[in-house]
Each structure stands twice: as C-alpha cells, then as structure tokens.
Design a protein around this motif. Sequence first.
Motif, mmCIF file in Angstrom:
data_model
loop_
_atom_site.group_PDB
_atom_site.id
_atom_site.type_symbol
_atom_site.label_atom_id
_atom_site.label_comp_id
_atom_site.label_asym_id
_atom_site.label_seq_id
_atom_site.Cartn_x
_atom_site.Cartn_y
_atom_site.Cartn_z
ATOM 1 N N UNK A 175 -23.551 43.977 -22.898
ATOM 2 C CA UNK A 175 -23.353 42.865 -21.964
ATOM 3 C C UNK A 175 -24.599 41.989 -21.870
ATOM 4 N N UNK A 176 -25.782 42.604 -21.854
ATOM 5 C CA UNK A 176 -27.025 41.817 -21.833
ATOM 6 C C UNK A 176 -27.146 40.966 -23.091
ATOM 7 N N UNK A 177 -26.647 41.488 -24.212
ATOM 8 C CA UNK A 177 -26.725 40.747 -25.473
ATOM 9 C C UNK A 177 -25.877 39.495 -25.500
ATOM 10 N N UNK A 178 -24.935 39.366 -24.566
ATOM 11 C CA UNK A 178 -24.085 38.176 -24.517
ATOM 12 C C UNK A 178 -24.723 37.037 -23.719
ATOM 13 N N UNK A 179 -25.809 37.323 -22.999
ATOM 14 C CA UNK A 179 -26.475 36.291 -22.216
ATOM 15 C C UNK A 179 -27.298 35.381 -23.125
ATOM 16 N N UNK A 180 -27.344 34.075 -22.848
ATOM 17 C CA UNK A 180 -28.153 33.154 -23.663
ATOM 18 C C UNK A 180 -29.632 33.557 -23.657
ATOM 19 N N UNK A 181 -30.237 33.571 -24.823
ATOM 20 C CA UNK A 181 -31.647 33.903 -24.949
ATOM 21 C C UNK A 181 -31.944 35.381 -24.884
ATOM 22 N N UNK A 182 -30.889 36.217 -24.916
ATOM 23 C CA UNK A 182 -31.088 37.656 -24.787
ATOM 24 C C UNK A 182 -31.369 38.293 -26.144
ATOM 25 N N UNK A 183 -31.600 39.613 -26.139
ATOM 26 C CA UNK A 183 -31.898 40.365 -27.355
ATOM 27 C C UNK A 183 -30.626 40.981 -27.923
ATOM 28 N N UNK A 184 -30.579 41.081 -29.232
ATOM 29 C CA UNK A 184 -29.438 41.672 -29.934
ATOM 30 C C UNK A 184 -29.741 43.154 -30.168
ATOM 31 N N UNK A 185 -29.701 43.953 -29.098
ATOM 32 C CA UNK A 185 -30.149 45.352 -29.177
ATOM 33 C C UNK A 185 -29.177 46.215 -29.968
ATOM 34 N N UNK A 186 -27.914 46.266 -29.546
ATOM 35 C CA UNK A 186 -26.943 47.129 -30.216
ATOM 36 C C UNK A 186 -26.463 46.551 -31.550
ATOM 37 N N UNK A 187 -26.917 45.354 -31.883
ATOM 38 C CA UNK A 187 -26.664 44.791 -33.203
ATOM 39 C C UNK A 187 -27.838 45.025 -34.133
ATOM 40 N N UNK A 188 -28.759 45.920 -33.716
ATOM 41 C CA UNK A 188 -29.914 46.278 -34.528
ATOM 42 C C UNK A 188 -29.688 47.679 -35.088
ATOM 43 N N UNK A 189 -29.785 47.827 -36.403
ATOM 44 C CA UNK A 189 -29.465 49.099 -37.052
ATOM 45 C C UNK A 189 -30.390 50.224 -36.597
#
Length: 350
Positions: free
Chosen positions: A199-213
């Motif tokens: 959910x945090x990754x959907x916010x503008x300017x946020x980090x792509x945590x769970x999209x990181x291998x």
Amino acid sequence: MESGTEQPGDETEPKKVDIKETIFGHVKDAHDWHLFELGETHVTVPLPVIIYNPVRGTSVFTSSAFHHGHEAHDGYRLVTPHYRAEKGLDAAKYPTDEIIAVDGNDNPTGEKIYDLSITKNITSMIIAAVLLIVLMLNVAKAYKVRGSKKAPKGFQSLMEPVIIFMRDEVVKPNIPGKSAAKFTPFILTIFFFILINNLLGLLPGSANVTGNLAVTAALGIISFVAILLSTNKHFWGHIFNPPVPFGVKIILVPVELIGIFTKPISLIIRLFANILAGHIIILSIICLVFIFGSLNKIAGYSFLPVTVLFNIVMMMLELLVAFIQAFIFANLTAVFIGQAMEGAHDEAHH
C-alpha cells in the motif's frame, strides 16, 4: 530535505526525457529519497551512506554530499548516467546509483567496497515495520482495555475481521493441531508487513519495496526457514524414500528435493513480478504523455485525459493486487508449513 539544481554545462543539448531511465529510476532502490522535481530543481531527502572499505575503513556521511551525483566525496562517487558516459564505463559493470571508489582524478579504482547504506527501500521498510508495530499495539491495547467479550470499536473493528479471517481461514485449515496457534502470529506478521509495504508503494514518491527482488528474497528465505523448522521424520522419509517402485525413486527423489526449493522461489518471484509489473505499467502509461508530447504538443495534451483515466483504473487494480499478493504469500506459507508437518499422512490423503 534538500533541493538541488542541475549544474550548468552538464549537457550541450536540450534535455530529453529518457523513458527507460525514468521508469527504472522510480522502481529501483536509491541512496536518497527523491520526492519530486520543479523544473531543474530536485527535491530529495538525503539518507545515510555507510561504506566499508577493507583498506580505508568505514565512512559515514549523508547522500547529499554527492550533490545528486555531480561530485565525489571522501574517495567515493555515486554512479550516474552522465558520469558513466563521461568516463566511458560499462553500464553492466557500473549500474546507475551504485557507489564506487574513485581516485583524486575522479576515476574508478576498482577497490572492493561494501555498501551498508540506509537506502530508500530500507527506510520504507523501517517505516512499514513501525506502522505495523503501532497498529498492532493499538489493537492489543483495545483488547486489554475493553476485553475480548465486548464488541470492537474504532480501528479495532477494522482489524479484527481481517485477523480472525487469517486465523480461521488460512492458518487453522492448513496447519494442524496446536501448531496453528503457534504459527498464527508469524503468518499475520508476514501478511500485514507485505500489505503495508504494498500500500505504501502506491503512494506518489514512495519506494518500490515489494517490487525489489532482494526484499522478496529475504521474505522467501524467512518462510523457507520456517518450513524447514516445521518438518519431521515422515516428511524427510517421504522425500528420500517415497512409497513407489525403486526405479521410479531414482527419478522421484531428485524431483522431490528440487520441490523443497521451488516452493520459496515461487513465493519470491510471484510477489516481486506482480508488484514490479504493476508499477512499470502505471509509469509507462504516464510516460506516454511525454512520448506524444515530444512528437506534438497538442497530441501530448490530448492524450492527458486518457492517461489519467487509465491510471485511475490501474491504481484501483493495483490496490486489489496489494491485498491479493499479501494474502497469497501468507496463505502459501501456511500451506507449505502444514505440508511439512503432515508428511506421515500424505498417502492417506491420496
């Protein structure tokens, strides 16, 4: 927080939008937290840089010392596309946003260094962990004050159905006996941690945590360890001595051994691929405005409403995916743990 401007003279031609660099620059990890741009001004939050060099020792400073990759600091430099092109470096060997050791002439030295920095993804995970602890402590406090017999109120009423659903529909049906109660906190932690990061990754300017291998790999390894710790002699007996003719065992045993490792790998790849793909699609749709705008300004403005509409649809879909992927990861972890515990009953189930 700091604002920085591109130094004059860096480019001899008008700046063009690099679609590939824009998309992957938003989904990959970074040593500072880039919020937005105002013209040539980059508004970022500097993050701690921690470098261990076996020869020089440890260096600690903030990423603002690199001045957005324009300057070296303390014998280290942040690789940027401009620096890589200027020095004629191989993109595969020197990826963007990697920190390297340099000499007095700003040339790579090739020294082996260990980057222990608090990056954007790590910072986002810390925020997610703090949120998870605060939310769960508030729910626990509500139960302590009101008791379990009274109807939940406020935030407790929002969380209780989710917790009960995960316990009764995910953990108990898959993990047998008293072990279900033992593993319920673990499964709930995995579910909520992944969900909050999604959910945090959907916010503008946020980090792509769970999209990181690397992040999904760490989660997969944790699940893998939990699965191995749940095994018993019946499980390993089924792996190394399956109830089949000897000739079939020669083929089946290696397949069963491989299956032990493919389970956590499937968890890792599924979460990583789904979250990363969603972010790339959203960014690609946004970049279409700039692609059409580079061809014709009117075409760019005309395509803007279409982009907004598509992105609203994609964001709604990604919101659903955020919940689904957290549920799938937690559910399959519970399934794999239950399978490891019930090795003695496989034949009966068949």
